[in-house]
Design an enzyme around this catalytic site. Sequence first.
Site, PDB file in Angstrom:
ATOM      1  N   ASP A  44       0.793 -16.508  12.154  1.00  0.00           N
ATOM      2  CA  ASP A  44       1.468 -15.771  12.783  1.00  0.00           C
ATOM      3  C   ASP A  44       0.436 -15.136  13.911  1.00  0.00           C
ATOM      4  OD1 ASP A  44       2.896 -13.401  13.937  1.00  0.00           O
ATOM      5  OD2 ASP A  44       3.484 -12.848  11.878  1.00  0.00           O
ATOM      6  N   TYR A 136      10.069  -5.071  26.692  1.00  0.00           N
ATOM      7  CA  TYR A 136       9.729  -6.419  26.975  1.00  0.00           C
ATOM      8  C   TYR A 136       8.531  -6.558  28.219  1.00  0.00           C
ATOM      9  CZ  TYR A 136       9.980 -11.819  27.660  1.00  0.00           C
ATOM     10  OH  TYR A 136       9.786 -12.928  28.176  1.00  0.00           O
TER      11      TYR A 136
END
Length: 225
Positions: A44, A136
């Site tokens: 991750d 984003y």
Amino acid sequence: MIIVTGGSRGLGRSICERLLSKGQEVLALARSVEDVPYAALACDVSDYAQVKAVAKHLRQNNMKVSGVVNAAGIAAMNLAVTTPPDTTARVVQVNLLGTIYCCQVFAPLMMRQKGGCFINFSTIAVALGLKGEAVYAASKAGVEGFSRAFAREMADFNIRVNCIAPGPIDTALLRGITSDQIGKIVSQQILPWQFGPDAVSDVVELLLDDRSGSLSGQVFGIGGA
């Protein structure tokens, strides 16, 4: 060897498959690597310790890294005021901090050999300031700013750092986005049509090649903004 984050699916998988088809050695990093038919490690990228563990594994096995493609990323299509705090944190953690961590940790592997290339991913939403993509776009604007400064820091080591900023690419990341929404974004591009993953892989392949030895600190838009 080329490291590709987010390399188990979507755009990252397409990039891995392209590089493998050209004879490149590839290592994919992803949270889940089940059923990945090429070299891959579970990682991750938003977890600094996990990224460090990958670098340790590479050093212990004398594996040389010539490039890193930071393709791992997540999106959140919400107005800024309706984006939950945990979503905001996760988008920034994966998109911005994940990219920074990989650059920080893998750069020393290339600095020793005085050469290499980082390709980081932004989005056309930064240049267009797209409504509904504020968080984003903010995470990816951070990637662009970091990449420009990092390119200067790495120049003395003959390491190049560039960004690719795609418009809507036909991958799983677009699930939940209507065709009308995609059409409105695409209509604002210089080239007003939707591109497939191959268009991105073309640019990745070019930027990794020595023919791009004069390019660093740049943002390359897919579709144009």
